[in-house]
Design a protein around this motif. Sequence first.
Motif, short mmCIF file in Angstrom:
data_model
loop_
_atom_site.label_atom_id
_atom_site.label_comp_id
_atom_site.label_asym_id
_atom_site.label_seq_id
_atom_site.Cartn_x
_atom_site.Cartn_y
_atom_site.Cartn_z
N VAL A 1 0.84 -1.20 0.00
CA VAL A 1 0.00 0.00 0.00
C VAL A 1 0.87 1.25 0.00
CG1 VAL A 1 -1.64 1.32 1.39
CG2 VAL A 1 -1.99 -1.11 1.04
N SER A 2 1.97 1.23 0.75
CA SER A 2 2.87 2.38 0.78
C SER A 2 3.50 2.64 -0.58
CB SER A 2 3.99 2.16 1.81
OG SER A 2 3.45 2.05 3.09
N LEU A 3 3.93 1.59 -1.25
CA LEU A 3 4.53 1.76 -2.57
C LEU A 3 3.50 2.15 -3.63
CD1 LEU A 3 7.11 -1.16 -2.63
CD2 LEU A 3 7.57 1.28 -2.44
N ALA A 4 2.27 1.70 -3.47
CA ALA A 4 1.23 2.05 -4.44
C ALA A 4 0.81 3.52 -4.31
CB ALA A 4 0.02 1.14 -4.26
N VAL A 5 0.85 4.04 -3.10
CA VAL A 5 0.40 5.42 -2.86
C VAL A 5 1.53 6.43 -3.04
CG1 VAL A 5 -0.55 6.93 -1.06
CG2 VAL A 5 -1.47 4.67 -1.38
N PRO B 1 3.83 7.20 -5.41
CA PRO B 1 3.95 8.05 -6.60
C PRO B 1 2.93 9.19 -6.63
CG PRO B 1 3.99 5.75 -7.24
CD PRO B 1 3.66 5.80 -5.79
N LEU B 2 1.75 8.93 -6.10
CA LEU B 2 0.74 9.98 -6.06
C LEU B 2 1.11 11.10 -5.09
CD1 LEU B 2 -2.38 7.65 -5.95
CD2 LEU B 2 -1.48 8.86 -7.94
N ILE B 3 1.71 10.71 -3.98
CA ILE B 3 2.06 11.69 -2.95
C ILE B 3 3.34 12.43 -3.30
CG2 ILE B 3 2.71 11.93 -0.54
CD1 ILE B 3 0.85 9.65 0.09
N MET B 4 4.31 11.74 -3.84
CA MET B 4 5.61 12.37 -4.11
C MET B 4 5.51 13.50 -5.12
SD MET B 4 7.67 11.03 -2.06
CE MET B 4 9.35 11.18 -2.57
N GLY B 5 4.64 13.37 -6.11
CA GLY B 5 4.50 14.41 -7.11
C GLY B 5 3.94 15.71 -6.54
N ARG B 6 3.09 15.61 -5.55
CA ARG B 6 2.44 16.79 -4.98
C ARG B 6 3.24 17.44 -3.86
NH1 ARG B 6 -3.92 15.23 -4.54
NH2 ARG B 6 -4.22 14.79 -6.73
#
Length: 117
Positions: A24-28, A30-35
């Motif tokens: 779950v951490s790896l799936a989420v 990329p979404l968080i790092m961009g923002r």
Amino acid sequence: MMMAPGLSSSRIPMNVRLFLALTVSLAVSPLIMGRFAQGVGALPPATLFGLIGTELLTGIVIGLLGRVYFFALQTMSNAAAMAIGFGNIPGAPFDDSEPLPAITTMIMMAATAMLFM
């Protein structure tokens, strides 16, 4: 995830829980790092640790509230099983190590399935 009902059961092996948390951490991420990459990189370490602690505390409180809800539901279903006469018939344990009446196990399994739906 370590406090969530259903996932924090002793019946689920620690390796499975760890793999689920990492997945779950790896799936989420990329979404968080961009923002948040620009804003988080400029913060001092003390503020960053404070933000991490706040997020951990929020997750623990949400998980504990779910566990309290499930403990209350288990207590109420135990009382209902005793009221209708099924209190002395132990069934297979679903979430804990102690056997519960069959109707309590059915209610707890249905509530856990509804939580994950």
